[in-house]
Design an enzyme around this catalytic site. Structure first.
Site, PDB file in Angstrom:
ATOM      1  N   GLU A   1      -7.922 -13.275  14.948  1.00 29.52           N
ATOM      2  CA  GLU A   1      -7.797 -12.315  13.850  1.00 29.52           C
ATOM      3  C   GLU A   1      -9.191 -11.866  13.419  1.00 29.52           C
ATOM      4  O   GLU A   1     -10.159 -12.620  13.504  1.00 29.52           O
ATOM      5  CB  GLU A   1      -7.061 -12.951  12.668  1.00 29.52           C
ATOM      6  CG  GLU A   1      -5.575 -13.111  12.922  1.00 29.52           C
ATOM      7  CD  GLU A   1      -4.913 -11.811  13.324  1.00 29.52           C
ATOM      8  OE1 GLU A   1      -4.812 -10.900  12.483  1.00 29.52           O
ATOM      9  OE2 GLU A   1      -4.502 -11.684  14.496  1.00 29.52           O
TER      10      GLU A   1
ATOM     11  N   ARG B   1       0.803  -1.230   0.000  1.00 24.94           N
ATOM     12  CA  ARG B   1       0.000   0.000   0.000  1.00 24.94           C
ATOM     13  C   ARG B   1       0.838   1.283   0.000  1.00 24.94           C
ATOM     14  O   ARG B   1       0.301   2.363  -0.217  1.00 24.94           O
ATOM     15  CB  ARG B   1      -0.980  -0.018   1.183  1.00 24.94           C
ATOM     16  CG  ARG B   1      -2.197  -0.891   0.898  1.00 24.94           C
ATOM     17  CD  ARG B   1      -3.280  -0.640   1.911  1.00 24.94           C
ATOM     18  NE  ARG B   1      -3.003  -1.322   3.165  1.00 24.94           N
ATOM     19  CZ  ARG B   1      -3.462  -0.908   4.353  1.00 24.94           C
ATOM     20  NH1 ARG B   1      -4.186   0.182   4.438  1.00 24.94           N
ATOM     21  NH2 ARG B   1      -3.188  -1.590   5.441  1.00 24.94           N
TER      22      ARG B   1
HETATM   23  C1  UD1 Z   1      -1.085  -8.217  12.638  1.00 28.97           C
HETATM   24  C2  UD1 Z   1      -1.652  -9.146  13.703  1.00 28.97           C
HETATM   25  C3  UD1 Z   1      -2.929  -8.553  14.291  1.00 28.97           C
HETATM   26  C4  UD1 Z   1      -2.637  -7.187  14.834  1.00 28.97           C
HETATM   27  C5  UD1 Z   1      -1.997  -6.284  13.772  1.00 28.97           C
HETATM   28  C6  UD1 Z   1      -1.506  -5.023  14.423  1.00 28.97           C
HETATM   29  C7  UD1 Z   1      -1.083 -11.435  13.073  1.00 28.97           C
HETATM   30  C8  UD1 Z   1      -1.550 -12.659  12.421  1.00 28.97           C
HETATM   31  N1  UD1 Z   1      -1.944 -10.425  13.101  1.00 28.97           N
HETATM   32  O1  UD1 Z   1      -2.038  -8.172  11.594  1.00 28.97           O
HETATM   33  O2  UD1 Z   1      -3.427  -9.372  15.322  1.00 28.97           O
HETATM   34  O3  UD1 Z   1      -3.831  -6.586  15.313  1.00 28.97           O
HETATM   35  O4  UD1 Z   1      -0.852  -6.930  13.190  1.00 28.97           O
HETATM   36  O5  UD1 Z   1      -1.030  -4.151  13.426  1.00 28.97           O
HETATM   37  O6  UD1 Z   1       0.025 -11.381  13.587  1.00 28.97           O
HETATM   38  N2  UD1 Z   1       5.259  -9.871   8.316  1.00 28.97           N
HETATM   39  C9  UD1 Z   1       6.353 -10.600   7.965  1.00 28.97           C
HETATM   40  N3  UD1 Z   1       6.193 -11.800   7.346  1.00 28.97           N
HETATM   41  C10 UD1 Z   1       4.959 -12.298   7.100  1.00 28.97           C
HETATM   42  C11 UD1 Z   1       3.840 -11.561   7.451  1.00 28.97           C
HETATM   43  C12 UD1 Z   1       4.026 -10.339   8.070  1.00 28.97           C
HETATM   44  O7  UD1 Z   1       7.504 -10.174   8.194  1.00 28.97           O
HETATM   45  O8  UD1 Z   1       4.908 -13.417   6.566  1.00 28.97           O
HETATM   46  C13 UD1 Z   1       5.455  -8.572   8.966  1.00 28.97           C
HETATM   47  C14 UD1 Z   1       4.950  -7.408   8.155  1.00 28.97           C
HETATM   48  O9  UD1 Z   1       5.993  -6.883   7.352  1.00 28.97           O
HETATM   49  C15 UD1 Z   1       4.523  -6.422   9.227  1.00 28.97           C
HETATM   50  C16 UD1 Z   1       4.113  -7.309  10.389  1.00 28.97           C
HETATM   51  O10 UD1 Z   1       4.710  -8.569  10.166  1.00 28.97           O
HETATM   52  O11 UD1 Z   1       5.595  -5.610   9.654  1.00 28.97           O
HETATM   53  C17 UD1 Z   1       2.619  -7.455  10.522  1.00 28.97           C
HETATM   54  O12 UD1 Z   1       2.096  -8.020   9.342  1.00 28.97           O
HETATM   55  P1  UD1 Z   1       0.703  -7.559   8.735  1.00 28.97           P
HETATM   56  O13 UD1 Z   1       0.483  -8.322   7.495  1.00 28.97           O
HETATM   57  O14 UD1 Z   1       0.643  -6.080   8.674  1.00 28.97           O
HETATM   58  O15 UD1 Z   1      -0.289  -8.083   9.853  1.00 28.97           O
HETATM   59  P2  UD1 Z   1      -1.743  -7.572  10.120  1.00 28.97           P
HETATM   60  O16 UD1 Z   1      -2.656  -8.244   9.207  1.00 28.97           O
HETATM   61  O17 UD1 Z   1      -1.776  -6.099  10.187  1.00 28.97           O
END
Ligand code: UD1
Ligand code: MG
Length: 452
Positions: free
Chosen positions: A159, A18
């Site tokens: 979630e 985004r």
């Molecule tokens: C996540 C949380 C959610 C929380 C929210 C807060 C999980 C499953 N969900 O959701 O409970 O309310 O953050 O903002 O944890 N990332 C990786 N590798 C991956 C996936 C993600 O490094 O495979 C990193 C992303 O770069 C990011 C962070 O983890 O910095 C969070 O990932 P994102 O996809 O934003 O999670 P949310 O769906 O926002």
């Protein structure tokens, strides 16, 4: 309770789609430095001993940006979810025996106090296995929910996509910041599955595993501002605005007058003394130090500059890296100063460029003075001795030295050194022709009349 060493695992492998950027999301600047560095600074302030950043897409950008900082990098080649991402730090932290704090690279305002509070919670008498940082945003939106009792004991984390209507109605949300002892964390992460709406390995699932093991998980809360995540340019701007507001309030609390606070922009490392006055529309880039009793007039831009006490800057001044303004010195309107030291009481009041120069005490630089410091290939220095006077519209062609107390006449182009106390007058001889202008005018008028 004996404090255990804390290692941080910073998740930053997501695509950051985004942001619509070729630059990695965590490298977008906030208050003049990559948002990731704000988090790294807070972690350092909380005595976190090791920092592992989990990277994926364009991870080499992050690797390059953190070179020189004490940061380790671990790769997550496929983004399979937050639990999977955290697990990628296991080998790097194999010899870490203590607390592991998992946090997100795009949540830069997390404070050192909160980190310390969350880590300390694991050592409380009830010995929880997992401590999660929760918050109550004005709009809970798509955040993961935390179902907990009033004491903060968690019953479930879910979630948004997987939540029931009742669960979605809960406004206690998961910030993602999670603390677990290393001995517990890695086995928990390895047990997380991906049977959920997104088909991802969810970090919050370790809470349910801890509960199933008969060991508790707890939530502590913090303000929504502190855990605001950045996913878009608009959110980046909103977090920047919140950061600036807080910094302005701190400046005023510390004894700085801001005439129009909303129009002054600070950098992450701006240092301000007491009784500094900052007029409207002033911008601080990184690396600025301002001593006591300085006035910075409207519309000035400062970066990498040190301003000593009682100096007066602007309006419309530009201080670039290496500008060192001495006590009581004065840099006025439309003056640019770069890599230049101004001595005590020296003045450059109008329309001037000072680059790669040293200007002695009490020197007066006349309006329109230019140090010609660049020949298209190399930079050269200009040295101006104490008490010298540079007449208006002079060009000082570096390398050149103007001695103490010397006088450079207005309009001079100075290409050779000027001795102390000497006058350098570099002008073409003046020729006066009495009546010439009138004769010329009359001749031209007649010629024009004849053409009609
Ligand atoms: C996540 C949380 C959610 C929380 C929210 C807060 C999980 C499953 N969900 O959701 O409970 O309310 O953050 O903002 O944890 N990332 C990786 N590798 C991956 C996936 C993600 O490094 O495979 C990193 C992303 O770069 C990011 C962070 O983890 O910095 C969070 O990932 P994102 O996809 O934003 O999670 P949310 O769906 O926002
Ligand atoms: Mg997110």
């Amino acid at each position: 309770m004996s404090a255990q060493p804390i290692a941080a695992v910073i998740l930053a492998a997501g695509q950051g789609t985004r942001m619509k950027s070729t630059k990695h999301k965590v490298l977008h600047p906030l208050a003049g430095q990559p948002m990731l560095f704000h988090l790294l600074d807070s972690l350092s302030a909380a005595n976190v001993t090791r920092r592992v950043v989990i990277v994926g897409a364009v991870g080499e950008q992050v690797e390059a940006a953190v070179a020189g900082r004490e940061v380790e990098i671990a790769w997550q080649r496929e983004q399979l979810g937050t639990a999977h991402a955290a697990l990628q730090a296991k080998d790097t932290l194999a010899d870490h025996d203590g607390i592991v704090l998992v946090c997100f690279g795009d949540t830069p305002l997390l404070s050192a106090d909160t980190v310390a509070r969350l880590a300390a919670r694991l050592g409380d008498a009830d010995q929880p296995m997992v401590a999660v940082l929760g918050f109550r945003p004005p709009q809970a939106a798509a955040y993961g929910r935390i179902i907990a009792d009033d004491a903060g004991n968690i019953a479930k984390m879910v979630e948004f996509e997987d939540a029931t209507a009742d669960e979605r109605a809960v406004n206690l949300c998961n910030s993602g910041v999670t603390a677990v002892r290393s001995a517990d964390l890695w086995p928990l992460l390895e047990r997380v599955g991906n049977a959920n709406a997104a088909g991802e390995y969810y970090l919050p699932d370790i809470v349910m595993l801890a509960i199933a093991d008969g060991r508790g998980a707890v939530v502590i809360e913090t303000g929504a501002d502190e855990v605001a995540g950045i996913n878009s340019r608009a959110e980046l701007a909103a977090v920047e605005a919140a950061w600036q507001d807080k910094r302005r309030a701190r400046a005023m609390a510390d004894g700085v007058t801001l005439v129009a606070p909303d129009t002054v922009f600070f950098a992450h490392d701006t240092q301000l003394g007491r009784d500094v006055t900052i007029e409207p529309n002033v911008v601080f880039g990184p690396g600025v130090t301002v001593a006591d009793d300085v006035v910075i007039h409207a519309f000035s831009h400062l970066e990498g500059a040190a301003v000593a006490t009682k100096a007066d800057v602007g309006p419309y001044a530009r201080l670039r890296p290496g500008a060192m303004l001495g006590e009581g010195s004065r840099v006025g309107n439309f003056v640019e100063v770069k890599n230049t030291t101004l001595g005590k009481g020296a003045k450059a009041n109008h329309l001037t460029y000072l680059g790669d120069a040293s200007v002695g005490a009490d020197v007066n630089i006349g309006a329109g003075t230019i140090t010609c410091n660049y020949d298209g290939f190399f930079k050269y220095r200009t040295e101006i001795g104490a008490g010298a006077f540079i007449g208006s519209n002079s060009a000082l062609v570096a390398p050149v030295k103007i001695g103490d107390g010397a006088l450079v006449a207005a309009g001079s182009v100075v290409t050779r050194d000027v001795a102390a106390d000497a006058l350098a007058l570099v002008r073409a001889e003046r020729a006066d022709h009495p009546g010439w202008a009138m004769r010329f005018r009359n001749k031209q008028k007649a010629a024009k009349a004849a053409k009609k």
